[in-house]
Structures are given as C-alpha cells and as structure tokens.
Design a protein around this motif. Structure first.
Motif, mmCIF file in Angstrom:
data_model
loop_
_atom_site.group_PDB
_atom_site.id
_atom_site.type_symbol
_atom_site.label_atom_id
_atom_site.label_comp_id
_atom_site.label_asym_id
_atom_site.label_seq_id
_atom_site.Cartn_x
_atom_site.Cartn_y
_atom_site.Cartn_z
ATOM 1 N N THR A 26 25.535 48.288 36.793
ATOM 2 C CA THR A 26 26.688 49.153 36.118
ATOM 3 C C THR A 26 26.503 48.993 34.581
ATOM 4 O O THR A 26 27.112 49.621 33.804
ATOM 5 C CB THR A 26 27.755 48.933 36.557
ATOM 6 O OG1 THR A 26 28.239 47.508 36.472
ATOM 7 C CG2 THR A 26 28.006 49.165 38.018
ATOM 8 N N ASP A 27 25.738 48.069 34.118
ATOM 9 C CA ASP A 27 25.494 47.830 32.467
ATOM 10 C C ASP A 27 26.729 47.375 31.902
ATOM 11 O O ASP A 27 27.106 47.703 30.799
ATOM 12 C CB ASP A 27 25.026 49.112 31.725
ATOM 13 C CG ASP A 27 23.552 49.437 32.279
ATOM 14 O OD1 ASP A 27 23.387 50.604 32.156
ATOM 15 O OD2 ASP A 27 22.743 48.558 32.307
ATOM 16 N N VAL A 31 35.125 45.930 37.446
ATOM 17 C CA VAL A 31 33.967 46.868 37.300
ATOM 18 C C VAL A 31 33.730 48.263 38.619
ATOM 19 O O VAL A 31 33.324 49.146 38.266
ATOM 20 C CB VAL A 31 32.559 45.868 37.636
ATOM 21 C CG1 VAL A 31 31.260 46.316 37.866
ATOM 22 C CG2 VAL A 31 32.678 44.495 36.663
ATOM 23 N N LYS A 32 34.289 47.651 39.482
ATOM 24 C CA LYS A 32 34.137 48.688 40.699
ATOM 25 C C LYS A 32 34.920 49.991 40.165
ATOM 26 O O LYS A 32 34.568 51.015 40.599
ATOM 27 C CB LYS A 32 34.938 48.203 42.015
ATOM 28 C CG LYS A 32 33.841 47.139 42.669
ATOM 29 C CD LYS A 32 34.362 46.902 44.218
ATOM 30 C CE LYS A 32 35.584 46.239 44.187
ATOM 31 N NZ LYS A 32 35.968 46.031 45.614
ATOM 32 N N TYR A 33 35.979 49.896 39.552
ATOM 33 C CA TYR A 33 37.001 50.879 39.283
ATOM 34 C C TYR A 33 36.688 51.375 37.892
ATOM 35 O O TYR A 33 37.599 51.533 37.086
ATOM 36 C CB TYR A 33 38.649 50.515 39.236
ATOM 37 C CG TYR A 33 38.815 50.227 40.880
ATOM 38 C CD1 TYR A 33 39.206 48.956 41.340
ATOM 39 C CD2 TYR A 33 38.870 51.370 41.812
ATOM 40 C CE1 TYR A 33 39.461 48.976 42.557
ATOM 41 C CE2 TYR A 33 39.218 51.052 42.965
ATOM 42 C CZ TYR A 33 39.336 49.878 43.526
ATOM 43 O OH TYR A 33 39.866 49.675 44.928
ATOM 44 N N LEU A 52 39.435 53.370 34.998
ATOM 45 C CA LEU A 52 40.022 54.472 35.481
ATOM 46 C C LEU A 52 41.381 54.481 34.950
ATOM 47 O O LEU A 52 42.005 55.496 34.473
ATOM 48 C CB LEU A 52 39.741 54.855 36.919
ATOM 49 C CG LEU A 52 38.519 54.931 37.479
ATOM 50 C CD1 LEU A 52 38.657 54.796 39.111
ATOM 51 C CD2 LEU A 52 38.111 56.386 36.838
ATOM 52 N N GLY A 53 41.973 53.371 34.960
ATOM 53 C CA GLY A 53 43.784 53.260 34.702
ATOM 54 C C GLY A 53 44.259 53.609 35.883
ATOM 55 O O GLY A 53 43.775 54.197 36.846
ATOM 56 N N VAL A 77 35.711 54.301 46.273
ATOM 57 C CA VAL A 77 35.429 52.917 46.091
ATOM 58 C C VAL A 77 35.871 52.242 47.446
ATOM 59 O O VAL A 77 36.716 52.412 47.922
ATOM 60 C CB VAL A 77 36.083 52.118 45.081
ATOM 61 C CG1 VAL A 77 35.651 50.564 44.834
ATOM 62 C CG2 VAL A 77 35.844 52.849 43.649
ATOM 63 N N GLU A 78 34.858 51.497 47.998
ATOM 64 C CA GLU A 78 35.008 50.695 49.262
ATOM 65 C C GLU A 78 35.915 49.706 49.040
ATOM 66 O O GLU A 78 36.056 49.075 48.184
ATOM 67 C CB GLU A 78 33.567 50.347 49.695
ATOM 68 C CG GLU A 78 32.572 51.503 50.194
ATOM 69 C CD GLU A 78 31.429 51.007 50.910
ATOM 70 O OE1 GLU A 78 30.498 51.743 51.099
ATOM 71 O OE2 GLU A 78 31.435 49.677 51.083
#
Length: 841
Positions: free
Chosen positions: A717-718, A750-752, A781-782, A802-803
């Motif tokens: 995801t950089d 990171v996931k969100y 995303l907040g 997102v899982e």
C-alpha cells in the motif's frame, strides 16, 4: 437437297401446328403417309447424365418402310438396326440436330447393315422428337463434279464421325492420352505435373519440382518459356500450330527437329488469380512431313487437303478445349482433396485397389504404399477387424456405410495409439455401374477423449458436491430453476432429487415466497454482487410441519463466457442450533438485566442479582469457549477435505465451469470461520483471565516486531509509517496484550486507508504524569459521529469493503480497560482518525 429441305419444313410445320390437328381428321397422318421420300420420327434415349446415346423409332412412313425394309414402328432402336451410323457420322448428325434445334443436311454413302446406297438426310428437332427425311440418291443421275464433291463430303463426314467417337470416349482418352501434357506453377514455371508421354521425350531429365528454364535450357533458348511468361502475365491462352523445336532427346549431343501443336492456357486458383499454366501439346511431325510432300501435288488436291486440315484443326481445338476443361476440373478436385484435413481415399474394383490417397490419409500410415495396391495388400489388418467386409458390402449393395467414432489402432513413432474416426464409405459409379468406393474419414480422437474426460470430471465433481460438508445448490435463469443440489441442501428442503431438479425454487417451495429470498436472488442476478446472509431465518414445511430454521448463506452470481449472468450458486450452512443457543444466552442476559432493575430496591436483592449475573457470565463464557473449541475440529476437517480436493482434482478441472468459484468460496468461508473462532477464543481468554501479569516491555522492540509482520501490507500500500517513542522506552504491561494493541491499531490504520492518497501513519508515545500515552494517527477514511458511537461494539463492522469480523477493537478496548487503562478515538470523516491508549501507572 431442296426437295428434302422443303418436305422437312412442311413436316415440321405440321407437327408444330395445333390448328391443323384441331381442324382436320389428323392431316399429319395423311401427309406423313403420302410423302414420296422416307420420313421417320425419333425419340431420344438418354443416359443418367442426360446425354443422348440412341434414338427410338416413333413412326416410319410407307416410303421409309420400303427403303429400309422395316415396319411402321420398329421394335429396336436406331443404333441397334444401324451400328454403322456411328462411323459414318449419321448418328452424330442426328445428335447435333436434336441438341441445337437447327436443320442438319447430310449426303452420305452407306454400305453395311444390309444397305448399300447413297442417302441424302435432312434432320430437325420438333418438340421432344427428331424429324428425319431421307432420300435414296443412288438411282439419280449425277455429274462427275457432284460425284467428286460427294466423295469429299463422305470423307469429311467419316472424319467427323471419328472425332465424335473420340469425344464420347474423352474420359478414357484423357487417362491414356498420347499427347504431351504438363502443368507449371508460379512465374518460374515449376513443373507440377507431366504425363508419361511428355516424360518419354526427356528420359534422362528429372522434371517435377524444377523450374522449366533450369530443367530444359534448350527449350528456353528457343523461346517456348517466353510464350509461357506471356500467358502467365496476360492470362490470354496461346495456341501454337506446327511449331518447330530442336531437342536432344537421348542426351547424345545431336539435336532432332520436331513439329508440335501446342496450347498454353492459364490456370487460376479459387480467387481467380493466375498461379500456373497448362501445356497441352502433341507431335505433328509426321503430319507436317506428309503435308510437305503433299504440297508438291496438284493445286486442286492441295486446296482440298488444306480445307480438310483446317476442319481437323478446328475439331482438334474443340478436343483440346474439352481436355483442358477436364484437366482443370480434375486439378481442382485434386487440390481440394489434397488440402482437406480429412483422410480421403479412392478405391477401384471389387478388390478395392487404391487409385488415390490424399496427404491426410497417407499420414495415418506413413510407412505404407497405397496407390496400385489393394486394401488387403496395403492394410492386411483389415482382414481381422472387419473393415474389408464392410467395403465388400458397400461395393456389392451400393449402400453407403457411416462409422461414428470408430476406434482404430494407428501406428506411430512411439508405438501404436488408440484413435477414433468418423468416416463414410460410399460407392461411386461409372456408366451407371459401381466402379469403386470413396472413403472420407475425420479423426475425432481429441473430441472423444475430451468428452470422456469431461464426463469423468463431471462425475468426480458431482461426487465431491455430494460429499461436501455444506449445502450447495445452483439456480439458473429468472425463474431460478434448480440445476444442482447436493444431499445436505435437499435435506434442508426435505425434498428428493427427482422432486427438486428442473423445477423453479419457489415452485418447489411456495412457502418461502414471502420470506425475501426471491428478492435476494433477483438482486444478485441483476447487480452481479454476491449476497451474504448471517443467521437468516427461513421457514420450511418439513415432514408435514412448518419449521423455522436459521442459516448462514452466500449467494454468488454465475457468469457465462461473455460475462452475462445466467444463474446463482448458493452455499448454505444450517446454524439453527447455534442461534437457538445464543437466543438462550440473550434471554438469560435479559433476565439478568430485569433482575438488576428489580434488585436496585434492596441491597440484598442487588447482591443476589450480581451473583446470578456473574454465574450467567461464566456460563456465557463457558458456552463461547466450548462453542469455539468444538467448531475447530469440523473447520479443520473441512479445510483438510478442501486441500485434499485441490490435490486430487487436475489443474485443468479446477478451471472448468463452477469449480474455481465454488472452491474459492469454500476456502473463504473456512478462513472466516477460523478467524472468528480464533477471535472468540481470544475474547473468552480475556474474560476468563481478566488480567495477565504486567512487566517492563521494550516498546521499540514490540513496534518493530509488528512492523515486520505487517511489512507485506505496508509495502503493497506504500504506507509511510513514522514512529516517535521519545522517553517511553519501556511500558509496564503484559507483553502479549501490548503486542495485540499495537498490531490491531496499526493494521486498522492501513486497512481503512483513503483510496485517493498515500497512507500516512504516525505512532507517538509520551508520558503524562505517571501514565504513558500511545497515539496512532492516520489520514484514512475517518469516522462519522454515529460510527464512532458504534466503533467498539462486538461484531460491529463499519466498512463492508474491508475484511474483518468486528472483534479486534472490541478486544483491544477490553484488554486496556481490564488493565485499568482507557482507549479513546478522535476522528473526522474523510480526514482521518487518532486512537489514544492510556496505560495505567
């Protein structure tokens, strides 16, 4: 001549006039009988191809009966009575008159078949009959000039008769034609065919496959290949008469001069493009030498010979043109047969002797020689496998034989292989009689093996579906027709396979129409999005009783090769027992809450209620632990079966039809169950052991260990991770719990992440009095305010893309609060979030 023509015209008019026939009492009969010359009406006798081969007497007038000595309606045909009519040209005259409809006149001497006279014949077609007027000219006075002219005409007609005979036997002539025939290909005129007569002129030369100028430089020097160049370039045929050519036929160094008549004609491919030249030539040296001698005779004889030669050349040109057309047709068929992917062979005679095999047929038996050999000689194995008997029957009865996917052992470089062929053996005829058998065969080995493999794979897939530990069904079309259902699915429906397959789902189960499943299936087909149902209630009539159950299910769209959605696959798990157990727990919790409200009245009742509540919580924890523990074995079994299934199925089968989708969905379901069970286990441990012993923990080491675990995600995801520890080198906390806190907060950051910007995550640690504060800030995303209020609820998921299971943050909060700390969040939707953990002193 004039009398015969006038009588024929009058006969023709009477035959054509329906008015006279309607007005008088059959005046044709009267006139026909009164004509002083012979008159006959003939009807044609044709072969199956429509070619006239004889004439049948319809009627013969009295004068004709006297001249020929025959009755009014002779029983036999014209050629049966007069076989000499063919060499004298009379039969050819009749055929031409019938074919063209034009008046044909012929003065001919006739000696044979019981006649010896000189006839004047006039013939013309009328409708479907041929009208012939004939006059015996033997008794009439003739001048010497007329007699000489008749003799010349008789000689000319004899020549015409001979040419006509040759025309009728053209097919046989072409096979054994005593002329030089060759075909050239391409602008270099590469020899592709020479007949034996052509090759005999050059016994020491190998011609086939060589350019003409290279093979015959002497002919090239004399300009013959320049003529071929012009024909190839312009497409205009060239007809050369008595061309002189000097060639060294015996390779002795001494040339010999010949004279040849030649026809060079362009050959075209199926697109009409010129790709070669036909060379049709014959040796006229003897004729030229003879003519050179005849030219020394008197002028009158020379003129007559020249006229006869011109006529013969015209006829020869006709023969050459016909030969060229037949050669072209045979070449076309040869090219088609040679280039077709089928195996083709032509066999002749009752012994089935090969006369032609194409490349596909030869490739079946590359070491065999076919042409010129019988089937029994070339393929002796046909005596045992019955093929020779089939050919005998086709030749004997004329009935074709069709073989479908017939197994045939085929020898090859690696030994004999089993092949399958679909073929047709059919008799072909010449002159109405069976002459041989043509065989067209197509190899269908790949199709047969592929079908057998598909059937085996389908049977294997069916067996796997039947033994799958979850219920599986496949629905097709807008009516959701049941195409597939395994035993577990049929058990849920309480229906047999015969009752279910081929019926619409809601036709089979009308009781579920109003339960929302139809809308779900329709929505999946319309949107192409999968639908996941968790503990959905469903009511079925089973064993005659309406029963409510609960199911976890996934409805996934099925797509065709063009992307069109044609159906839905459903994977279903019956969770009725789990739901019932949880409902009991929830009922207990409600009872506890009611008791708490009641026990607020008195301390005594409050203590008792708290005691009952603790016992209930212990029971709940025990149930969750037991449930999670008991589910591990079935999930492990399912995962093992799924791994075994992947090992047993061939790789190509795992890419066929529904297999990859179903396997993927099963694997995803197993992973979700595993994750949920693991988190439930962790949650139970937290409740059973509220706090673990705390100890000084190196915060930097914990963060580095987590970063390494998350390295693939961070790189993919950089993500830019910034860590600022400051003075917080150690934290007094349980090591495992501290790692869980850092891992969950960093992985969630990171996931969100926000899709429109590079993820930036900051981890800061600072001291606040006696406490240690840890901040994890992201630009993802907040969260909105309502989302923040639900954030730490068990099994609560706020972002479906997102899982996750909704357990992670709940566990973090429980860990921190059980240790006496706090976990708070500050977030702005679309900007990012900051999670703050306060560790106790």
């Amino acid at each position: 001549m004039l009398v015969g023509g006038a009588l024929l015209a009058l006969l023709f008019a009477l035959l054509s006039s329906s008015l006279l026939v309607a007005t008088f009492d059959n005046p044709l009969d009267v006139f026909f009988d009164l004509v002083p010359t012979g008159a006959a009406l003939y009807a044609p006798v044709c072969d199956p191809g429509g070619e006239v081969v004889d004439f049948r007497f319809v009627r013969l007038n009295p004068a004709g009966q006297r001249l020929l000595g025959l009755p009014a309606q002779p029983p036999r045909t014209f050629r049966e009575y007069y076989p000499h009519s063919v060499p004298t040209g009379i039969f050819a005259l009749y055929c031409a008159a019938y074919r063209t409809g034009q008046v044909a006149t012929y003065d001919v001497p006739y000696a044979g078949d019981g006649l010896d006279t000189f006839f004047r014949l006039v013939a013309q077609r009328c409708g479907d009959v041929l009208v012939v007027n004939f006059t015996d000219m033997a008794d009439l006075p003739h001048s010497a000039v007329e007699a000489a002219l008749r003799a010349a005409q008789a000689a000319e007609q004899l020549a015409r008769a001979e040419i006509e005979t040759q025309r009728q036997r053209l097919t046989e002539v072409l096979r054994q034609l005593p002329t030089q025939i060759a075909t050239y290909h391409g602008p270099d005129h590469v020899y592709t065919f020479v007949n034996q007569r052509y090759q005999d002129y050059f016994p020491a030369q190998a011609l086939l496959g060589r350019p003409g100028r290279q093979a015959l430089p002497a002919a090239a020097a004399q300009g013959f290949f320049d003529l071929l160049d012009r024909v190839y370039q312009t497409g205009e045929p060239y007809h050369g008469v008595e061309l002189p050519i000097t060639l060294d036929f015996s390779a002795s160094g001494r040339g010999q001069q010949l004279f040849i008549n030649t026809l060079y004609h362009p050959l075209r491919n199926s697109q009409g493009e010129i790709n070669g030249v036909l060379d049709f030539s014959y040796d006229v040296t003897e004729q030229v030498r003879a003519r050179q001698q005849v030219q020394q005779l008197n002028q009158d004889l020379e003129v007559r010979v020249a006229d006869a030669t011109q006529a013969a050349l015209a006829l020869q040109a006709d023969v050459l043109a016909a030969a060229q057309r037949q050669v072209q047709e045979r070449e076309t068929f040869y090219q088609v047969f040679t280039q077709t992917p089928a195996a083709i062979s032509l066999k002749r005679g009752p012994e089935h002797r090969y006369v032609f095999v194409n490349t596909g047929y030869q490739a079946l038996f590359p070491d065999r020689v076919f042409v010129g050999h019988t089937v029994a000689e070339a393929l002796p194995e046909t005596l045992q496998n019955g093929i020779l008997s089939l050919l005998d029957k086709v030749y004997r009865t004329g009935e074709p034989y069709f073989g479908h996917e017939v197994p045939l052992p085929v020898p090859g470089p690696k030994g004999t292989r089993q092949a399958y062929y679909t073929f047709t053996s059919q008799a072909y005829r010449e002159h109405g009689a069976i002459a041989g058998i043509s065989t067209f065969a197509y190899e269908v080995t790949e199709q047969v093996l592929a079908r057998q493999q598909r059937e085996a794979h389908q049977n294997e897939l069916q067996r796997i579906f039947e033994q799958a530990p979850v219920a599986i069904a496949v629905f097709r079309g807008p009516a959701h027709t049941i195409e597939l259902a395994n035993d577990l699915q049929l058990a849920i429906w309480d229906r047999t396979r015969e009752q279910a397959l081929g019926k619409g789902l809601f036709e089979l189960l009308p009781e579920v129409v109003a339960q929302g499943f139809e809308q779900i299936l329709t929505g999946v087909m319309a949107t192409g999005q999968s639908y996941v149902g968790i503990e959905a209630p469903a009511s079925f009539t089973r064993h005659g009783v309406r029963e409510e159950i609960f199911v976890n299910f996934v409805h996934h769209p099925l797509r065709e090769a063009d992307g069109r959605i044609s159906g839905v696959v459903a994977v279903i798990t019956d969770t009725t027992e789990q739901v019932r157990a949880r409902q009991l727990v929830e009922a207990s919790q409600r009872q506890v809450q009611a008791l708490n409200e009641e026990l607020t009245a008195t301390n005594q009742e409050l203590l008792a209620s708290n005691a009952r509540l603790r016992r209930t919580n212990v029971d709940l924890d025990t149930f969750i632990y037991t449930a999670s523990h008991d589910l591990k074995a079935p999930i492990a079994n399912i995962e093992g079966l799924l791994a075994l299934l992947r090992q047993q199925l061939p790789a190509e089968t795992q890419r066929v039809g529904l297999v990859p989708r179903v396997l993927g969905m099963m694997q995803e379901s197993v992973e979700r169950f595993r994750l949920t069970i693991a988190q439930l286990t962790d949650l139970t441990r937290l409740q059973q052991v509220p706090t673990e012993p705390s100890q000084p923990v190196q915060l930097a080491a914990v963060i580095e260990a987590v970063r390494l675990d998350l390295a693939p995600l961070l790189e993919a995801t950089d993500t830019q991770l910034t860590v600022t520890i400051g003075e917080c080198e150690t934290v007094q906390f349980a090591p495992q719990h501290l790692r869980s806190i850092v891992y969950n907060l960093l992985s969630n950051a990171v996931k969100y992440r926000h899709p429109d910007r590079v993820p930036q995550v900051q981890l800061r640690c600072r001291a606040a009095g006696q406490q240690v504060v840890l901040d994890v800030q992201d630009n993802g995303l907040g969260l909105s305010q309502p989302q923040q209020e639900q954030l730490f609820t068990l099994f609560q998921r706020l972002h479906a893309h997102v899982e996750g299971s909704g357990v992670g943050l709940y566990m973090v909060k429980r860990i921190v609060e059980n240790a006496g700390g706090t976990l708070t969040v500050q977030s702005q939707e679309g900007v990012g979030s900051t999670f703050t953990v306060t560790f106790p002193a």
